[in-house]
Design a protein around this motif. Structure first.
Motif, mmCIF file in Angstrom:
data_model
loop_
_atom_site.group_PDB
_atom_site.id
_atom_site.type_symbol
_atom_site.label_atom_id
_atom_site.label_comp_id
_atom_site.label_asym_id
_atom_site.label_seq_id
_atom_site.Cartn_x
_atom_site.Cartn_y
_atom_site.Cartn_z
ATOM 1 N N ARG A 1 -5.997 10.199 15.335
ATOM 2 C CA ARG A 1 -6.380 9.461 13.355
ATOM 3 C C ARG A 1 -6.186 8.062 14.798
ATOM 4 O O ARG A 1 -5.207 7.708 14.695
ATOM 5 C CB ARG A 1 -6.065 10.247 12.387
ATOM 6 N N PRO A 2 -7.385 7.026 13.658
ATOM 7 C CA PRO A 2 -7.330 5.435 13.690
ATOM 8 C C PRO A 2 -6.545 5.274 13.015
ATOM 9 O O PRO A 2 -5.870 5.593 11.962
ATOM 10 C CB PRO A 2 -8.621 5.020 13.474
ATOM 11 N N PRO A 3 -5.377 3.563 13.195
ATOM 12 C CA PRO A 3 -4.432 3.768 12.958
ATOM 13 C C PRO A 3 -4.797 3.040 11.165
ATOM 14 O O PRO A 3 -6.028 2.414 10.930
ATOM 15 C CB PRO A 3 -4.270 2.227 13.323
ATOM 16 N N TRP A 4 -3.675 2.954 10.400
ATOM 17 C CA TRP A 4 -4.218 2.673 9.030
ATOM 18 C C TRP A 4 -3.329 1.496 8.090
ATOM 19 O O TRP A 4 -1.797 1.819 8.812
ATOM 20 C CB TRP A 4 -3.684 3.804 8.234
ATOM 21 N N ILE A 5 -3.976 0.852 7.699
ATOM 22 C CA ILE A 5 -2.576 -0.240 7.459
ATOM 23 C C ILE A 5 -2.490 0.507 5.799
ATOM 24 O O ILE A 5 -3.014 0.321 4.891
ATOM 25 C CB ILE A 5 -3.796 -1.823 6.659
ATOM 26 N N MET A 6 -0.835 0.001 6.043
ATOM 27 C CA MET A 6 0.108 1.049 4.684
ATOM 28 C C MET A 6 -0.220 -1.286 3.474
ATOM 29 O O MET A 6 0.695 -1.826 4.807
ATOM 30 C CB MET A 6 1.194 1.229 4.768
ATOM 31 N N ARG A 7 -0.477 -0.600 2.570
ATOM 32 C CA ARG A 7 -0.192 -2.695 1.735
ATOM 33 C C ARG A 7 1.048 -2.277 0.781
ATOM 34 O O ARG A 7 0.651 -3.414 -0.321
ATOM 35 C CB ARG A 7 -1.558 -3.644 1.739
ATOM 36 N N GLU A 8 1.068 -0.480 0.188
ATOM 37 C CA GLU A 8 1.638 -1.156 -0.851
ATOM 38 C C GLU A 8 2.628 0.102 -1.350
ATOM 39 O O GLU A 8 2.260 0.837 -0.264
ATOM 40 C CB GLU A 8 0.620 -1.086 -2.070
ATOM 41 N N PRO A 9 3.675 0.199 -1.756
ATOM 42 C CA PRO A 9 4.170 1.249 -1.638
ATOM 43 C C PRO A 9 3.334 2.786 -2.061
ATOM 44 O O PRO A 9 2.432 2.560 -2.589
ATOM 45 C CB PRO A 9 5.153 0.835 -3.083
ATOM 46 N N ARG A 10 3.713 3.891 -1.310
ATOM 47 C CA ARG A 10 3.128 4.836 -2.504
ATOM 48 C C ARG A 10 4.396 6.583 -1.186
ATOM 49 O O ARG A 10 5.559 5.525 -0.834
ATOM 50 C CB ARG A 10 1.700 5.263 -1.399
ATOM 51 N N THR A 11 3.588 7.505 -2.084
ATOM 52 C CA THR A 11 4.898 8.378 -1.435
ATOM 53 C C THR A 11 4.280 8.962 -0.353
ATOM 54 O O THR A 11 3.564 8.609 0.629
ATOM 55 C CB THR A 11 4.553 9.883 -2.359
ATOM 56 N N VAL A 12 5.780 8.977 0.227
ATOM 57 C CA VAL A 12 5.791 9.790 1.908
ATOM 58 C C VAL A 12 6.907 10.353 1.278
ATOM 59 O O VAL A 12 7.841 10.522 1.028
ATOM 60 C CB VAL A 12 6.300 8.227 2.672
ATOM 61 N N TYR A 13 7.049 11.691 3.193
ATOM 62 C CA TYR A 13 7.110 12.749 3.027
ATOM 63 C C TYR A 13 8.575 12.606 3.777
ATOM 64 O O TYR A 13 8.033 12.502 5.065
ATOM 65 C CB TYR A 13 6.747 13.582 2.845
#
Length: 81
Positions: A66-78
């Protein structure tokens, strides 16, 4: 992204079950770890590598297949246990 015609109600899509052996956490971009899972386009992707996007308020996350993705804000991660 889901496109709908004007006036048509939007039905929220259910998230798939969490990856086995993980615990849910709400994290800002500076607190995600390699190995964490992020829900993108209806499936969980495991973070394989990451880079700073100039500041600590965003990260460029790299995944397999999958291409890179920019995380800009807080979100749920596991996070794996």
């Amino acid at each position: 992204m889901q496109y709908v015609q004007w006036g048509e109600p939007v039905v929220p899509q259910e998230s798939p079950p969490a990856p086995a052996g993980t615990v849910r956490t709400y994290s800002p971009p500076g607190d995600v770890h390699i190995g964490d899972f992020v829900l993108l386009d209806g499936q969980y992707e495991q973070i394989r590598d990451m880079r700073s996007a100039g500041t600590t308020s965003s990260r460029v996350l790299h995944f397999v297949g999958r291409p890179p993705w920019i995380m800009r804000e807080p979100r749920t991660v596991y996070r794996p246990i």
